[in-house]
Scaffold this active site. Structure first.
Site, PDB file in Angstrom:
ATOM      1  N   ASP A   9       0.868  -1.191   0.000  1.00  0.00           N
ATOM      2  CA  ASP A   9       0.000   0.000   0.000  1.00  0.00           C
ATOM      3  C   ASP A   9       0.897   1.230   0.000  1.00  0.00           C
ATOM      4  OD1 ASP A   9      -2.276   1.682   0.231  1.00  0.00           O
ATOM      5  OD2 ASP A   9      -2.171   1.668   2.409  1.00  0.00           O
ATOM      6  N   SER A  10       0.276   2.387  -0.216  1.00  0.00           N
ATOM      7  CA  SER A  10       1.028   3.642  -0.134  1.00  0.00           C
ATOM      8  C   SER A  10       1.442   3.917   1.315  1.00  0.00           C
ATOM      9  CB  SER A  10       0.153   4.797  -0.611  1.00  0.00           C
ATOM     10  OG  SER A  10      -1.028   4.839   0.169  1.00  0.00           O
ATOM     11  N   TYR A  41      -0.955   8.620  -2.198  1.00  0.00           N
ATOM     12  CA  TYR A  41      -1.112   8.436  -3.643  1.00  0.00           C
ATOM     13  C   TYR A  41      -2.304   9.220  -4.198  1.00  0.00           C
ATOM     14  CZ  TYR A  41       1.955   4.240  -3.978  1.00  0.00           C
ATOM     15  OH  TYR A  41       2.999   3.359  -3.998  1.00  0.00           O
ATOM     16  N   GLY A  42      -3.231   9.555  -3.296  1.00  0.00           N
ATOM     17  CA  GLY A  42      -4.525  10.098  -3.720  1.00  0.00           C
ATOM     18  C   GLY A  42      -4.464  11.294  -4.656  1.00  0.00           C
ATOM     19  N   CYS A  73      -4.530  -1.385  -1.922  1.00  0.00           N
ATOM     20  CA  CYS A  73      -4.701   0.059  -2.128  1.00  0.00           C
ATOM     21  C   CYS A  73      -5.607   0.253  -3.337  1.00  0.00           C
ATOM     22  CB  CYS A  73      -3.328   0.681  -2.383  1.00  0.00           C
ATOM     23  SG  CYS A  73      -3.399   2.425  -2.827  1.00  0.00           S
ATOM     24  N   ASN A  74      -6.719   0.938  -3.116  1.00  0.00           N
ATOM     25  CA  ASN A  74      -7.654   1.191  -4.222  1.00  0.00           C
ATOM     26  C   ASN A  74      -7.054   2.144  -5.251  1.00  0.00           C
ATOM     27  OD1 ASN A  74     -10.762   0.370  -3.232  1.00  0.00           O
ATOM     28  ND2 ASN A  74      -9.316   0.726  -1.581  1.00  0.00           N
ATOM     29  N   THR A  75      -6.337   3.156  -4.774  1.00  0.00           N
ATOM     30  CA  THR A  75      -5.787   4.171  -5.669  1.00  0.00           C
ATOM     31  C   THR A  75      -4.799   3.529  -6.646  1.00  0.00           C
ATOM     32  OG1 THR A  75      -5.934   5.615  -3.736  1.00  0.00           O
ATOM     33  CG2 THR A  75      -4.797   6.500  -5.662  1.00  0.00           C
ATOM     34  N   CYS A 187     -11.007   3.041   0.312  1.00  0.00           N
ATOM     35  CA  CYS A 187      -9.588   3.305   0.574  1.00  0.00           C
ATOM     36  C   CYS A 187      -9.264   2.445   1.784  1.00  0.00           C
ATOM     37  CB  CYS A 187      -9.361   4.786   0.898  1.00  0.00           C
ATOM     38  SG  CYS A 187      -7.713   5.129   1.571  1.00  0.00           S
ATOM     39  N   THR A 188      -8.176   1.709   1.683  1.00  0.00           N
ATOM     40  CA  THR A 188      -7.887   0.727   2.739  1.00  0.00           C
ATOM     41  C   THR A 188      -7.536   1.365   4.081  1.00  0.00           C
ATOM     42  OG1 THR A 188      -5.651   0.594   1.845  1.00  0.00           O
ATOM     43  CG2 THR A 188      -7.217  -1.118   1.163  1.00  0.00           C
ATOM     44  N   HIS A 189      -7.276   2.662   4.067  1.00  0.00           N
ATOM     45  CA  HIS A 189      -7.023   3.339   5.346  1.00  0.00           C
ATOM     46  C   HIS A 189      -8.297   3.498   6.182  1.00  0.00           C
ATOM     47  CE1 HIS A 189      -3.198   4.495   3.554  1.00  0.00           C
ATOM     48  NE2 HIS A 189      -2.828   5.015   4.703  1.00  0.00           N
TER      49      HIS A 189
HETATM   50  N1  DGL Z   1      -4.789   3.244   1.005  1.00  0.00           N
HETATM   51  C1  DGL Z   1      -4.923   3.848  -0.273  1.00  0.00           C
HETATM   52  C2  DGL Z   1      -6.199   3.395  -0.988  1.00  0.00           C
HETATM   53  O1  DGL Z   1      -6.762   2.353  -0.683  1.00  0.00           O
HETATM   54  C3  DGL Z   1      -4.797   5.330  -0.468  1.00  0.00           C
HETATM   55  C4  DGL Z   1      -4.181   6.287   0.419  1.00  0.00           C
HETATM   56  C5  DGL Z   1      -3.365   7.323  -0.347  1.00  0.00           C
HETATM   57  O2  DGL Z   1      -2.205   7.030  -0.591  1.00  0.00           O
HETATM   58  O3  DGL Z   1      -3.886   8.384  -0.731  1.00  0.00           O
HETATM   59  O4  DGL Z   1      -6.651   4.029  -1.887  1.00  0.00           O
END
Ligand code: DGL
Length: 264
Positions: A9-10, A41-42, A73-75, A187-189
């Protein structure tokens, strides 16, 4: 047989997916890599982000030789799965917005999607809505703030509820007398904020966290039976791409996931 997994992930949000993989397959050997040198990453533009992740993944696969890679990570997943699959012969399991289950679950037909601005803009996300949520009203909300806020909460910092509320409020809407009843944590966060989200939400909704489904997918891709009672909890390693040591405040989080903080 144990599986060697690289979970990526990021930042530390991907640990929400790793936690579920641990639950379903405690015996997996896991290397977790947080690309904190490039976090978040967003707000990255798509082309440089794709080039960056593809190059980094090439180095990580060379180093860890995993049986499979989980892009937690979705992004990243909504962007780089095709080039990664074209370049590497191992399976990649992605994390993409859980729009299909949310549309199935919603009674009101009004669904919110909380994501990063990158995920919100992707064709991939729009296509998921066209394919699986045609009959729903979907409100996509892209936040630059929520992932960093989740990291702050995970470090044990005091985060003002008003700051979180401002980010999620646009997902709570009313359309023709029907209100949002289901929100995708795209977003996995965000699952790490769930207690705060539930407390702050303008009204109760069902929150959709895809982690469990992703863990099941990992098992099915590797043709492994679930082993939730496995006693062999292997210690995994967690790495930061900045090359810096893990902050002391995150050690309890890593330990709770059976991970040791290492330097990449
Ligand atoms: N955890 C990441 C996701 O699922 C994104 C967080 C980021 O880097 O902006 O999209």
């Amino acid at each position: 047989m144990t599986a060697r997994l690289l979970v990526f992930d990021s930042g530390i949000g991907g640990l929400s997916v790793l936690r579920e993989i641990r639950r379903q397959l405690p015996s997996a050997e896991i290397a977790y890599v947080a690309d904190n040198a490039a976090f978040p990453y967003g707000d990255w533009d798509a082309a440089p982000l794709s080039d960056h992740i593809v190059a980094l993944m090439g180095r990580l696969i060379g180093r860890f030789a995993p049986d499979a890679v989980v892009i937690a990570c979705n992004t990243a997943s909504t962007l780089v799965l095709p080039p990664l699959r074209a370049l590497h012969a191992i399976p990649f399991i992605g994390t993409v917005p859980a729009i299909k289950p949310a549309a199935k679950r919603s009674q009101s037909g009004v669904v919110g999607v909380l994501a990063t601005p990158g995920t919100m803009k992707r064709d991939y996300t729009r296509e998921l809505i066209r394919s699986f949520a045609r009959d729903c009203h979907v409100r996509l909300v892209g936040s630059s703030e929520l992932a960093p806020l989740a990291e702050a909460v995970m470090r044990g910092a005091a985060v003002d509820g008003a700051a979180i509320r401002a980010e999620i409020e646009p997902a709570f809407i009313e359309v023709d007398g029907k209100r949002t009843d289901t929100i995708v944590l795209a977003c996995t966060h965000y699952p790490f904020l769930i207690d705060r989200l539930e407390a702050i939400a303008p009204w109760p909704v069902t929150w959709i966290d895809p982690a469990e489904a992703i863990a099941r997918r990992v098992l099915s891709v590797l043709s492994l039976p679930p082993d939730p009672d496995g006693t062999l909890l292997r210690t995994g390693q967690a790495y930061l791409t900045s090359g810096k040591p893990w902050p002391r405040q995150l050690m309890p989080v890593l330990a709770s996931m059976g991970l040791q903080g290492e330097i990449l």
